[in-house]
Scaffold this active site. Structure first.
Site, PDB file in Angstrom:
ATOM      1  CB  THR A 283      27.634 -77.693 -65.936  1.00 42.50           C
ATOM      2  OG1 THR A 283      27.068 -79.514 -65.028  1.00 42.50           O
ATOM      3  CG2 THR A 283      29.126 -77.955 -64.887  1.00 42.50           C
TER       4      THR A 283
ATOM      5  CG  ASN B 152      27.132 -76.430 -69.478  1.00 44.90           C
ATOM      6  OD1 ASN B 152      27.110 -75.723 -68.740  1.00 44.90           O
ATOM      7  ND2 ASN B 152      25.722 -77.618 -70.070  1.00 44.90           N
TER       8      ASN B 152
ATOM      9  CE  LYS C 178      30.438 -82.326 -66.680  1.00 41.34           C
ATOM     10  NZ  LYS C 178      29.276 -81.875 -66.220  1.00 41.34           N
ATOM     11  CG  ASP C 179      36.147 -77.027 -70.163  1.00 41.19           C
ATOM     12  OD1 ASP C 179      34.604 -76.965 -70.075  1.00 41.19           O
ATOM     13  OD2 ASP C 179      36.066 -77.513 -71.831  1.00 41.19           O
ATOM     14  NE  ARG C 180      29.968 -77.597 -68.294  1.00 41.30           N
ATOM     15  CZ  ARG C 180      30.268 -78.437 -68.971  1.00 41.30           C
ATOM     16  NH1 ARG C 180      30.995 -78.459 -70.517  1.00 41.30           N
ATOM     17  NH2 ARG C 180      29.140 -79.335 -68.814  1.00 41.30           N
TER      18      ARG C 180
ATOM     19  CG  ASP D 127      26.454 -78.456 -61.055  1.00 43.10           C
ATOM     20  OD1 ASP D 127      26.061 -79.520 -60.193  1.00 43.10           O
ATOM     21  OD2 ASP D 127      26.953 -78.613 -62.468  1.00 43.10           O
ATOM     22  CG  HIS D 128      22.723 -79.803 -62.704  1.00 46.03           C
ATOM     23  ND1 HIS D 128      22.674 -80.844 -62.314  1.00 46.03           N
ATOM     24  CD2 HIS D 128      23.842 -78.726 -63.305  1.00 46.03           C
ATOM     25  CE1 HIS D 128      23.601 -80.840 -63.245  1.00 46.03           C
ATOM     26  NE2 HIS D 128      24.527 -80.117 -63.602  1.00 46.03           N
TER      27      HIS D 128
ATOM     28  CG  HIS E  19      21.041 -80.951 -65.365  1.00 43.59           C
ATOM     29  ND1 HIS E  19      21.476 -79.508 -66.092  1.00 43.59           N
ATOM     30  CD2 HIS E  19      21.658 -82.381 -65.673  1.00 43.59           C
ATOM     31  CE1 HIS E  19      23.010 -79.905 -66.568  1.00 43.59           C
ATOM     32  NE2 HIS E  19      22.903 -81.547 -66.084  1.00 43.59           N
TER      33      HIS E  19
HETATM   34 ZN    ZN Z   1      26.806 -80.184 -63.802  1.00 41.37          ZN
HETATM   35 ZN    ZN Z   2      24.736 -82.418 -66.684  1.00 38.98          ZN
END
Ligand code: ZN
Ligand code: ZN
Ligand code: ZN
Length: 546
Positions: A80, A101, A163-165, A353-354, A486
């Protein structure tokens, strides 16, 4: 008479010149760019559920936009934080610095979360960890940074995600704001990196308790359940459980009660997307995005498809329902943009993102190749100790990479190449492993493309491991016994949707090959602004034009 006419002509010509000049003085740009990154969206979801989509969500993108059918992620591992960073920087982990991550930092000897920053504090929550976040680990500028720089910081940039990121990294180094979900309160929060207090519109949004309203009737399928013929039976053995549910089966009537005690439960349901698009709309209103002549940028991550995918697996009715409801939510969101920013006044792109692998149990059921691999360094450390008489030579195994203890090898006068080769030989004999490669030598190893260049692009010497392990197709880590994950180079993880729509985009589609790194420079070309600092991609010129 002649004189009079020539004066008139001259006046007309001058005003003509002036009109032309004033037009060329203003760079032609959309009022707003909206990035929609759907977390874990495999490319094939556009067509797998096609017949169940309405006309105004995914199909509006496909019909009115330009769809790139052959876009791949050009690095590993496909996680991500890296995906979002690469989309927005046009760069790769070797350059932009976001190597996972989480990673182990070789220069400090410490574990690091991608957006961890203990010099800043939470804003909008008492929960300290939730807000110890900033984009400081990101080394390159983003397309959103470049828009700010191009407009002398007048463009407004907002990032939102559960999600923060996925809020922080797309919004770049100096946005108007980045907001993410606090599991402990159900509120959207930020950090002192950006501001000292939440803006009024965020407080107002939090006070509406949108999440509570969304989960109050539990979760049932959008369509009658017997119509979900694209998915496996509802009670499949490879599905994980949601909250207090005893079986992975609709209707999830405990959701409202579960949410009361654990706000994070909403993330695994389609209502997480609805909530995210609700705050996206609040941001448009609150920050007046797209309201004036200066282009603004709204970066939205839809994270629930990832949470649901990890829990239930791609072939579950649960994941299908997440996409069918997202389709309806997108239709409503585009309608909101039409009404509030203006039709053809904004450009939107949708990507991922994937992707994600099929669940292992699902693959077994259908005689497809699959398996489980372990990532346990203890066993390997014992073998290394037997051979080299030094204990704990491996610091960590994560992101399918083995981190060696460089200092320990130096202190014990061990030849690092020899130690690594010994380990690579062991790994290559494991039935789960396709190749194990010394990261430093990946460029000259006999590994087929595109795996080789994806290793090189993903290798950040400071933050990545020393040995990259490529597992057999569709093998999953043992921690993904249920649902999926993933991270690999394979198509199911690396093949992502990419559709541009709206201002400056012509309708169409293409099967030409492009990379994730081409998204940011395409936006640069569209907006006539500088490429992000670490960009390695190229504009997708066939999508631009009217
Ligand atoms: Zn992701
Ligand atoms: Zn994931
Ligand atoms: Zn189910």
């Amino acid at each position: 008479m002649f004189k009079k006419l020539s004066i008139v002509l001259l006046a007309v010509m001058c005003s003509g010149f002036n009109a032309q000049k004033s037009k060329s003085n203003q760079v032609d740009r959309p009022k707003l760019v909206v990035g929609l990154v759907v977390d874990q969206m495999r490319w094939d979801y556009l067509y797998r559920y096609y017949e169940k989509y309405g006309n105004d969500g995914f199909k509006r993108l496909l019909n009115q936009g330009y769809s790139l059918n052959n876009v791949h992620i050009n690095y590993i591992p496909t996680y991500t934080a890296i995906g979002h960073t690469t989309i927005y920087t046009g760069s790769v982990p070797a350059i932009h610095g976001i190597a996972g991550n989480d990673w182990f930092d070789k220069t400090t000897g410490k574990n690091m979360y991608c957006t961890e920053d203990n010099t800043v504090k939470s804003v909008g929550t008492m929960n300290e960890k939730v807000g110890n976040q900033s984009p400081r680990n990101l080394w390159s500028t983003t397309i959103t940074d470049e828009l700010r720089l191009a407009t002398n910081m007048q463009a407004k940039v907002v990032g939102v995600s559960l999600k923060d990121r996925a809020s922080i990294l797309p919004a770049g180094h100096n946005p108007t704001g980045a907001f993410w979900f606090d599991d402990s309160t159900g509120n959207f929060v930020t950090s002192t990196y950006y501001m000292e207090a939440l803006p009024k519109w965020v407080n107002d949004f939090n006070n509406l308790k949108v999440g509570e309203g969304l989960v109050k009737n539990g979760w049932n399928t959008l369509l009658p359940i017997n119509q979900y013929i694209e998915s496996s039976p509802d009670n499949s053995p490879w599905e994980g459980l949601l909250g207090s549910a005893k079986t992975p089966v609709f209707p999830y009537s405990n959701l409202a009660a579960d949410y009361k005690s654990k706000k994070g439960e909403i993330k695994y349901t389609p209502f997480g997307n609805t909530l995210t698009l609700a705050i996206a709309k609040a941001a448009i209103k609150g920050e007046q995005l797209g309201a004036d002549a200066i282009t603004d940028f709204l970066a939205v991550n839809l994270a629930s498809p990832d949470y649901a995918g990890h829990k239930f697996g791609p072939n579950s009715i649960e994941v299908q329902d997440v996409y069918l409801r997202l389709d309806r939510d997108l239709a409503e969101f585009f309608n909101y943009l039409d009404q509030n920013v203006g039709k053809d006044q904004y450009t939107v792109f949708l990507s991922a993102d994937h992707g994600g692998a099929h669940a292992k149990g699902f693959m077994d059921e259908h005689k497809m190749p699959t398996g489980f691999y372990g990532e346990d360094n203890k066993e390997f450390n014992v073998m290394l100790k037997d051979q080299f008489k030094v204990d704990k030579l491996i610091t960590k195994i994560t992101n399918n990479q083995v981190y060696m203890d460089d200092k320990l090898m130096t202190d014990n006068k061990l030849n690092a190449d020899e130690v690594k080769q010994f380990l690579i030989d062991i790994l290559n004999k494991d039935k789960s492993v396709l190749f194990a490669v010394d990261m430093k030598k990946a460029g000259s190893s006999s590994i087929p493309e595109p795996i080789r260049s994806r290793i090189v692009n993903g290798y950040n010497w400071q933050r990545s491991g020393d040995i990259q392990v490529i597992y057999h197709d569709s093998w999953l880590p043992t921690y993904s016994k249920l649902g999926t994950t993933h991270g690999s180079w394979n198509s199911y993880d690396s093949h992502i949707p990419l559709i541009f729509m709206g201002w400056g985009i012509k309708p169409g589609e293409s099967n030409k090959e492009y990379s994730m790194t081409d998204i940011a420079p395409t936006l640069s070309a569209l907006l006539h602004i500088q490429f992000p600092s670490g960009n390695v991609g190229n504009p997708i010129v066939e999508a631009i034009g009217k």
